[in-house]
Design a protein around this motif. Structure first.
Motif, PDB file in Angstrom:
ATOM      1  N   GLU A   1      -8.091  -2.465   5.507  1.00 34.21           N
ATOM      2  CA  GLU A   1      -8.425  -3.841   5.146  1.00 34.21           C
ATOM      3  C   GLU A   1      -7.215  -4.749   5.269  1.00 34.21           C
ATOM      4  O   GLU A   1      -6.077  -4.301   5.136  1.00 34.21           O
ATOM      5  CB  GLU A   1      -8.962  -3.886   3.718  1.00 34.21           C
ATOM      6  CG  GLU A   1     -10.254  -3.106   3.563  1.00 34.21           C
ATOM      7  CD  GLU A   1     -10.743  -3.063   2.141  1.00 34.21           C
ATOM      8  OE1 GLU A   1      -9.961  -3.367   1.228  1.00 34.21           O
ATOM      9  OE2 GLU A   1     -11.905  -2.706   1.947  1.00 34.21           O
ATOM     10  N   GLU A   2      -7.467  -6.017   5.493  1.00 35.60           N
ATOM     11  CA  GLU A   2      -6.378  -6.987   5.604  1.00 35.60           C
ATOM     12  C   GLU A   2      -5.591  -7.070   4.299  1.00 35.60           C
ATOM     13  O   GLU A   2      -4.367  -7.008   4.294  1.00 35.60           O
ATOM     14  CB  GLU A   2      -6.927  -8.356   5.982  1.00 35.60           C
ATOM     15  CG  GLU A   2      -5.854  -9.355   6.331  1.00 35.60           C
ATOM     16  CD  GLU A   2      -6.441 -10.647   6.839  1.00 35.60           C
ATOM     17  OE1 GLU A   2      -5.904 -11.701   6.470  1.00 35.60           O
ATOM     18  OE2 GLU A   2      -7.422 -10.600   7.609  1.00 35.60           O
ATOM     19  N   VAL A   3      -6.303  -7.200   3.177  1.00 34.76           N
ATOM     20  CA  VAL A   3      -5.670  -7.138   1.854  1.00 34.76           C
ATOM     21  C   VAL A   3      -5.997  -5.771   1.280  1.00 34.76           C
ATOM     22  O   VAL A   3      -7.163  -5.462   1.025  1.00 34.76           O
ATOM     23  CB  VAL A   3      -6.182  -8.256   0.912  1.00 34.76           C
ATOM     24  CG1 VAL A   3      -5.589  -8.100  -0.474  1.00 34.76           C
ATOM     25  CG2 VAL A   3      -5.855  -9.630   1.481  1.00 34.76           C
ATOM     26  N   GLN A   4      -4.978  -4.953   1.126  1.00 33.79           N
ATOM     27  CA  GLN A   4      -5.179  -3.588   0.653  1.00 33.79           C
ATOM     28  C   GLN A   4      -5.633  -3.604  -0.803  1.00 33.79           C
ATOM     29  O   GLN A   4      -5.318  -4.517  -1.564  1.00 33.79           O
ATOM     30  CB  GLN A   4      -3.876  -2.785   0.784  1.00 33.79           C
ATOM     31  CG  GLN A   4      -3.318  -2.747   2.187  1.00 33.79           C
ATOM     32  CD  GLN A   4      -4.254  -2.099   3.186  1.00 33.79           C
ATOM     33  OE1 GLN A   4      -4.898  -1.104   2.902  1.00 33.79           O
ATOM     34  NE2 GLN A   4      -4.335  -2.666   4.380  1.00 33.79           N
ATOM     35  N   ARG A   5      -6.377  -2.543  -1.188  1.00 36.55           N
ATOM     36  CA  ARG A   5      -6.867  -2.427  -2.550  1.00 36.55           C
ATOM     37  C   ARG A   5      -6.662  -1.014  -3.058  1.00 36.55           C
ATOM     38  O   ARG A   5      -6.662  -0.059  -2.279  1.00 36.55           O
ATOM     39  CB  ARG A   5      -8.354  -2.766  -2.625  1.00 36.55           C
ATOM     40  CG  ARG A   5      -8.651  -4.190  -2.209  1.00 36.55           C
ATOM     41  CD  ARG A   5     -10.104  -4.535  -2.319  1.00 36.55           C
ATOM     42  NE  ARG A   5     -10.890  -3.710  -1.413  1.00 36.55           N
ATOM     43  CZ  ARG A   5     -12.206  -3.783  -1.295  1.00 36.55           C
ATOM     44  NH1 ARG A   5     -12.884  -4.604  -2.036  1.00 36.55           N
ATOM     45  NH2 ARG A   5     -12.843  -3.014  -0.442  1.00 36.55           N
TER      46      ARG A   5
ATOM     47  N   LYS B   1       0.837  -1.200   0.000  1.00 34.17           N
ATOM     48  CA  LYS B   1       0.000   0.000   0.000  1.00 34.17           C
ATOM     49  C   LYS B   1       0.872   1.250   0.000  1.00 34.17           C
ATOM     50  O   LYS B   1       0.606   2.207  -0.735  1.00 34.17           O
ATOM     51  CB  LYS B   1      -0.908  -0.042   1.233  1.00 34.17           C
ATOM     52  CG  LYS B   1      -1.712   1.200   1.470  1.00 34.17           C
ATOM     53  CD  LYS B   1      -2.558   1.075   2.717  1.00 34.17           C
ATOM     54  CE  LYS B   1      -1.817   1.277   3.979  1.00 34.17           C
ATOM     55  NZ  LYS B   1      -1.446   2.647   4.297  1.00 34.17           N
ATOM     56  N   GLU B   2       1.948   1.239   0.755  1.00 36.64           N
ATOM     57  CA  GLU B   2       2.838   2.395   0.843  1.00 36.64           C
ATOM     58  C   GLU B   2       3.512   2.678  -0.500  1.00 36.64           C
ATOM     59  O   GLU B   2       3.691   3.838  -0.880  1.00 36.64           O
ATOM     60  CB  GLU B   2       3.891   2.185   1.934  1.00 36.64           C
ATOM     61  CG  GLU B   2       3.339   2.155   3.336  1.00 36.64           C
ATOM     62  CD  GLU B   2       2.614   0.860   3.719  1.00 36.64           C
ATOM     63  OE1 GLU B   2       2.785  -0.168   3.027  1.00 36.64           O
ATOM     64  OE2 GLU B   2       1.860   0.889   4.708  1.00 36.64           O
ATOM     65  N   THR B   3       3.879   1.626  -1.217  1.00 35.67           N
ATOM     66  CA  THR B   3       4.532   1.799  -2.516  1.00 35.67           C
ATOM     67  C   THR B   3       3.595   2.455  -3.517  1.00 35.67           C
ATOM     68  O   THR B   3       3.980   3.399  -4.214  1.00 35.67           O
ATOM     69  CB  THR B   3       5.034   0.441  -3.060  1.00 35.67           C
ATOM     70  OG1 THR B   3       5.941  -0.116  -2.122  1.00 35.67           O
ATOM     71  CG2 THR B   3       5.718   0.603  -4.404  1.00 35.67           C
ATOM     72  N   ILE B   4       2.352   1.985  -3.595  1.00 29.98           N
ATOM     73  CA  ILE B   4       1.414   2.577  -4.553  1.00 29.98           C
ATOM     74  C   ILE B   4       1.049   3.996  -4.136  1.00 29.98           C
ATOM     75  O   ILE B   4       0.891   4.879  -4.967  1.00 29.98           O
ATOM     76  CB  ILE B   4       0.167   1.689  -4.793  1.00 29.98           C
ATOM     77  CG1 ILE B   4      -0.614   2.160  -6.026  1.00 29.98           C
ATOM     78  CG2 ILE B   4      -0.730   1.627  -3.584  1.00 29.98           C
ATOM     79  CD1 ILE B   4       0.078   2.031  -7.335  1.00 29.98           C
TER      80      ILE B   4
ATOM     81  N   THR C   1     -11.119  -2.118  -9.264  1.00 29.21           N
ATOM     82  CA  THR C   1     -10.503  -2.236  -7.947  1.00 29.21           C
ATOM     83  C   THR C   1      -9.549  -3.420  -7.987  1.00 29.21           C
ATOM     84  O   THR C   1      -9.924  -4.512  -8.419  1.00 29.21           O
ATOM     85  CB  THR C   1     -11.563  -2.406  -6.854  1.00 29.21           C
ATOM     86  OG1 THR C   1     -12.383  -1.234  -6.825  1.00 29.21           O
ATOM     87  CG2 THR C   1     -10.918  -2.610  -5.483  1.00 29.21           C
ATOM     88  N   ILE C   2      -8.322  -3.178  -7.545  1.00 26.74           N
ATOM     89  CA  ILE C   2      -7.258  -4.179  -7.618  1.00 26.74           C
ATOM     90  C   ILE C   2      -6.798  -4.522  -6.204  1.00 26.74           C
ATOM     91  O   ILE C   2      -6.383  -3.637  -5.450  1.00 26.74           O
ATOM     92  CB  ILE C   2      -6.065  -3.638  -8.429  1.00 26.74           C
ATOM     93  CG1 ILE C   2      -6.514  -3.206  -9.822  1.00 26.74           C
ATOM     94  CG2 ILE C   2      -4.942  -4.671  -8.490  1.00 26.74           C
ATOM     95  CD1 ILE C   2      -5.585  -2.219 -10.493  1.00 26.74           C
ATOM     96  N   SER C   3      -6.882  -5.798  -5.855  1.00 26.25           N
ATOM     97  CA  SER C   3      -6.331  -6.257  -4.574  1.00 26.25           C
ATOM     98  C   SER C   3      -4.818  -6.297  -4.699  1.00 26.25           C
ATOM     99  O   SER C   3      -4.286  -6.844  -5.662  1.00 26.25           O
ATOM    100  CB  SER C   3      -6.857  -7.647  -4.231  1.00 26.25           C
ATOM    101  OG  SER C   3      -8.235  -7.602  -3.993  1.00 26.25           O
TER     102      SER C   3
ATOM    103  N   GLU D   1     -11.010   5.150   6.135  1.00 28.13           N
ATOM    104  CA  GLU D   1     -10.962   3.883   5.405  1.00 28.13           C
ATOM    105  C   GLU D   1     -10.376   4.018   4.004  1.00 28.13           C
ATOM    106  O   GLU D   1      -9.955   3.022   3.420  1.00 28.13           O
ATOM    107  CB  GLU D   1     -12.367   3.266   5.270  1.00 28.13           C
ATOM    108  CG  GLU D   1     -13.008   2.904   6.584  1.00 28.13           C
ATOM    109  CD  GLU D   1     -13.740   4.072   7.223  1.00 28.13           C
ATOM    110  OE1 GLU D   1     -14.076   5.054   6.517  1.00 28.13           O
ATOM    111  OE2 GLU D   1     -13.961   4.019   8.440  1.00 28.13           O
ATOM    112  N   ALA D   2     -10.381   5.233   3.438  1.00 23.85           N
ATOM    113  CA  ALA D   2      -9.983   5.386   2.041  1.00 23.85           C
ATOM    114  C   ALA D   2      -9.184   6.673   1.829  1.00 23.85           C
ATOM    115  O   ALA D   2      -9.680   7.766   2.113  1.00 23.85           O
ATOM    116  CB  ALA D   2     -11.212   5.398   1.144  1.00 23.85           C
ATOM    117  N   LEU D   3      -7.965   6.517   1.318  1.00 27.41           N
ATOM    118  CA  LEU D   3      -7.138   7.660   0.946  1.00 27.41           C
ATOM    119  C   LEU D   3      -7.393   7.936  -0.527  1.00 27.41           C
ATOM    120  O   LEU D   3      -7.160   7.078  -1.386  1.00 27.41           O
ATOM    121  CB  LEU D   3      -5.653   7.353   1.182  1.00 27.41           C
ATOM    122  CG  LEU D   3      -4.661   8.449   0.827  1.00 27.41           C
ATOM    123  CD1 LEU D   3      -4.954   9.737   1.593  1.00 27.41           C
ATOM    124  CD2 LEU D   3      -3.238   7.977   1.096  1.00 27.41           C
TER     125      LEU D   3
END
Length: 118
Positions: A43-47, A3-6, A80-82, A25-27
């Protein structure tokens, strides 16, 4: 990809600004006030949700399990991409580039001129 990289990648676009208009919940990433990306935060798996050409989105949805129609977005124009590692990083970067370009190209002329001056 993390998540930090994207988030770092999305922040590098000219005129990119991020905020939490929908809560923690959403940046959301915007260019000249128009959203081009949304990154889930809790979320557990970031999207990440990105704007796309409808035909490209349909192809990606059919090709990758980690790509679905835009979550809480227009299902035709957003995906939306997990961030689970299934999608190659270079493709994810390309999709982010295209999302930004799609939104920036639809800005009013005065906003595009202002963006070019930044």
């Amino acid at each position: 990809m993390s998540k930090e990289t994207i988030e770092t990648y999305l922040a590098r676009f000219k005129g990119s600004q991020s905020s939490y208009p929908f809560g923690p919940e959403a940046l959301v990433y915007k260019v000249m006030g128009k959203m081009f990306a949304l990154v889930s935060q809790l979320e557990e798996v970031q999207r990440v949700t990105l704007k796309c050409v409808p035909e490209d989105g349909a192809m990606l949805i059919g090709q990758y399990n980690s790509v679905i129609p835009g979550y809480y977005m227009n299902k035709k124009h957003w995906i939306t991409i997990s961030l689970n590692g299934e999608l190659p990083e270079d493709l994810l970067y390309q999709l982010a580039d295209e999302s930004y370009a799609l939104v920036a190209s639809k800005l009013p002329k005065k906003d595009r001129v202002a963006l070019d001056k930044q």
